[in-house]
Write a protein that holds these residues in place. Sequence first.
Motif: not given
Length: 250
Positions: A19-20, A24, A42, A44, A46-48, A51, A62, A193-194
């Motif tokens: 997802a990220r 990603r 992933d 979760n 949602t973050p994907a 993009w 999921t 990364t984050e």
Amino acid sequence: MNQPNDDMNGKICVVTGAARGLGRAISETLARAGAARVYACDINLTPALGWMEGYPNVTGATLDVCDPAALSELSGRILAEHGRVDVLVNNAGITRDALLDKMTESDWDLVLNVNLKGIFMMTQAMLPLMKVQMKGSIVSISSIVGTDGNIGQSNYGASKGGVIAMTKGWAKELARGGAQIRANCIAPGFINTEMTQAVPEKVLDKMRSRIPLGELGEPRDIAEGVLFLASERSGYITGQVLKIDGGLVL
């Protein structure tokens, strides 16, 4: 954005932790390289959602890599839709850092469960879809912590070292009978990364000072390494660990 190429032309790819972050970047890179389908998995998604709209050849799924029922469902879906898997990228992973005398049993169990058992279970679930054509590439994301250790990461280091050991065994096991199923690892160093973006700047400066090339790596650096190991350009490489760390560990 990197220029598209055809290294993955027509291939069916599966990426976990997609997802990220690294996942990603890996998913986007494989998609731009001509993959017929990238299953971006992933727990979760949602973050994907944003993009993925730019890539018609990416499908979100999921997935909890430790859930046998979910793995079986994904395997059955891919079998029905494409009949095979060409590339599996085991990227999903977590951290629960603590010094040895402060680390809890639950911290240990959770990290080993996701980072090591999860990769074992994911690979086991996708393997029959590679054996269909007796060919494929498995790329698992380890870490320099798995090769060289780090303070406060007993669980993470053990999990990532275990991934390397499994990969070397798979390289021998999966090439039997004339099969061309390859297994390799990538060991990233400090990557932007984050997670690292939340680190105080003075800590980041200290990290940079330890890297001969002077900067943190970018997710695309790892993604390009994955693309190489996933593609036919590395067709005679198996059982190896590719460190992408700017020279941090020499």
